[in-house]
Design a protein around this motif. Sequence first.
Motif, PDB file in Angstrom:
ATOM      1  N   UNK A  59       0.826  -1.206   0.000  1.00  0.00           N
ATOM      2  CA  UNK A  59       0.000   0.000   0.000  1.00  0.00           C
ATOM      3  C   UNK A  59       0.863   1.259   0.000  1.00  0.00           C
ATOM      4  N   UNK A  60       1.996   1.215   0.730  1.00  0.00           N
ATOM      5  CA  UNK A  60       2.886   2.371   0.746  1.00  0.00           C
ATOM      6  C   UNK A  60       3.473   2.619  -0.641  1.00  0.00           C
ATOM      7  N   UNK A  61       3.745   1.545  -1.368  1.00  0.00           N
ATOM      8  CA  UNK A  61       4.250   1.695  -2.735  1.00  0.00           C
ATOM      9  C   UNK A  61       3.202   2.320  -3.641  1.00  0.00           C
ATOM     10  N   UNK A  62       1.929   1.925  -3.471  1.00  0.00           N
ATOM     11  CA  UNK A  62       0.856   2.506  -4.273  1.00  0.00           C
ATOM     12  C   UNK A  62       0.706   3.999  -3.982  1.00  0.00           C
ATOM     13  N   UNK A  63       0.819   4.369  -2.715  1.00  0.00           N
ATOM     14  CA  UNK A  63       0.744   5.790  -2.352  1.00  0.00           C
ATOM     15  C   UNK A  63       1.938   6.547  -2.925  1.00  0.00           C
ATOM     16  N   UNK A  64       3.110   5.915  -2.905  1.00  0.00           N
ATOM     17  CA  UNK A  64       4.304   6.564  -3.450  1.00  0.00           C
ATOM     18  C   UNK A  64       4.162   6.845  -4.934  1.00  0.00           C
ATOM     19  N   UNK A  77      10.300   5.600   1.081  1.00  0.00           N
ATOM     20  CA  UNK A  77       9.187   4.660   1.255  1.00  0.00           C
ATOM     21  C   UNK A  77       9.645   3.448   2.055  1.00  0.00           C
ATOM     22  N   UNK A  78      10.831   2.945   1.740  1.00  0.00           N
ATOM     23  CA  UNK A  78      11.363   1.800   2.485  1.00  0.00           C
ATOM     24  C   UNK A  78      11.551   2.138   3.953  1.00  0.00           C
ATOM     25  N   UNK A  90       9.879   4.350   5.628  1.00  0.00           N
ATOM     26  CA  UNK A  90       8.565   4.547   6.241  1.00  0.00           C
ATOM     27  C   UNK A  90       7.908   3.219   6.593  1.00  0.00           C
ATOM     28  N   UNK A  91       8.217   2.172   5.841  1.00  0.00           N
ATOM     29  CA  UNK A  91       7.622   0.860   6.109  1.00  0.00           C
ATOM     30  C   UNK A  91       8.358   0.141   7.231  1.00  0.00           C
ATOM     31  N   UNK A  92       9.689   0.182   7.211  1.00  0.00           N
ATOM     32  CA  UNK A  92      10.471  -0.562   8.201  1.00  0.00           C
ATOM     33  C   UNK A  92      10.469   0.125   9.561  1.00  0.00           C
ATOM     34  N   UNK A  93      10.433   1.448   9.586  1.00  0.00           N
ATOM     35  CA  UNK A  93      10.346   2.210  10.849  1.00  0.00           C
ATOM     36  C   UNK A  93      11.473   1.854  11.806  1.00  0.00           C
ATOM     37  N   UNK A  94      12.683   1.875  11.317  1.00  0.00           N
ATOM     38  CA  UNK A  94      13.845   1.596  12.158  1.00  0.00           C
ATOM     39  C   UNK A  94      14.889   2.697  11.967  1.00  0.00           C
ATOM     40  N   UNK A  95      14.448   3.941  11.940  1.00  0.00           N
ATOM     41  CA  UNK A  95      15.316   5.052  11.598  1.00  0.00           C
ATOM     42  C   UNK A  95      15.576   5.961  12.802  1.00  0.00           C
ATOM     43  N   UNK A  96      16.742   6.604  12.751  1.00  0.00           N
ATOM     44  CA  UNK A  96      17.026   7.675  13.697  1.00  0.00           C
ATOM     45  C   UNK A  96      16.332   8.951  13.233  1.00  0.00           C
ATOM     46  N   UNK A  97      16.043   9.877  14.148  1.00  0.00           N
ATOM     47  CA  UNK A  97      15.488  11.165  13.707  1.00  0.00           C
ATOM     48  C   UNK A  97      16.402  11.835  12.683  1.00  0.00           C
ATOM     49  N   UNK A  98      15.802  12.285  11.579  1.00  0.00           N
ATOM     50  CA  UNK A  98      16.600  12.882  10.508  1.00  0.00           C
ATOM     51  C   UNK A  98      15.698  13.709   9.604  1.00  0.00           C
ATOM     52  N   UNK A  99      16.326  14.513   8.762  1.00  0.00           N
ATOM     53  CA  UNK A  99      15.627  15.296   7.752  1.00  0.00           C
ATOM     54  C   UNK A  99      16.366  15.117   6.433  1.00  0.00           C
ATOM     55  N   UNK A 100      15.664  14.594   5.429  1.00  0.00           N
ATOM     56  CA  UNK A 100      16.251  14.380   4.117  1.00  0.00           C
ATOM     57  C   UNK A 100      15.367  15.020   3.057  1.00  0.00           C
TER      58      UNK A 100
END
Length: 371
Positions: free
Chosen positions: A87-92, A102-103, A105-115
């Motif tokens: 579903x995230x791919x369809x929204x992308x 997108x990857x 956002x799905x895995x949710x294993x990230x440090x706080x960041x801004x890209x």
Amino acid sequence: MTERSWTRGRPLGKMWADRMRGLLNNGDNPHQAGFDAAGASSVVDCGVYVDGKRLPGDFSPDQALAEASGREGGFVWLGLHQPGAAEMTAIAQVYGLHELAVEDAVKAEQRPKLEQFNDVHFLVLRTARYVPHQELTESSQVVETGQMMIFIGERFVITVRHGDASEMAPVRADLEKQRAALLQQGPWAVAYAVTDRVVDHYLEVADDFEADLDIIEEGVFSRDRIAPIQQVYQLKRELVEFRRAVVPLQRPLASITSSQGVVPKEIRRYFRDVQDHLTRTVEQVSSYDDLLNSILQARLAQVTVDQNNDMRKIASWAAIATVWTAFAGVYGMNFDYMPETHWKYGYPGLIALLSLATVVLYRAFRRNGWL
């Protein structure tokens, strides 16, 4: 306002309906495709805003973007909760999101960041909430963390939430009912409101965490010493988890407040207020960490002192017992010529002498604090 899924009783755009139908018809697992057990989408809410006001009606993600693109000053706020990869791919595909974001956002294993990916900014936050408990044990969970991802484009803002902390329904309701002027600033206004909500929760967690810290400190330094070292260590582990959510967010906020031309000037002022709150939380976390280190060192010192006291008591009683053992060893050799062996009062005299020696040694050790 309660969070809800747009697939329950809401009309779907044809393109979006075909995509979602295709995901299920292809035999994909509903949960992996982004649906729950009842077949509901991970989309919590999807609204179109023009001049700070939400347009009436229900929109699917593709309908919302088409509607916002045809109106001056319009944008979409799409809220997702733990979306699946399909579903995230369809929204992308509809919103033009980069595959790397997108990857994440799905895995949710990230440090706080801004890209930044082309014209889309990707902001990652870690959410936190305090977990109430009757008493702190060596396995108590004090802080529960999750993740919040925000895609900010010219005509849309997409919030992706993982975990139960920092629900977006109150934020959306507050913006729609009381802060319409702020919503006129566009997608970055939503990004500010979400970030402010997350950081406000940091402050709440820090205040509640301080209460647990006071209990631990009181238990360690009380006469009864009711706080074992395992509780102190567990609280320190929970603080480390909270620190990982709070401290790394400083750099993304600094980038936002110092940016020129990307974030509206008025919104940067709001972000600076959030940055001040975050700085306060970071200072609290640092002070808690220092205090916990001091408590941990103090508790370890107490354990060492208690062990030394125990060893001194053992050594004292061993010294007293040695006197009796020495006399018993000497008179147990059964020599014919031993002092006072044939004296009528030899046995009671020896017992009296040993008892006197025991009292003298006991008083000496007691006076020196060994007993």
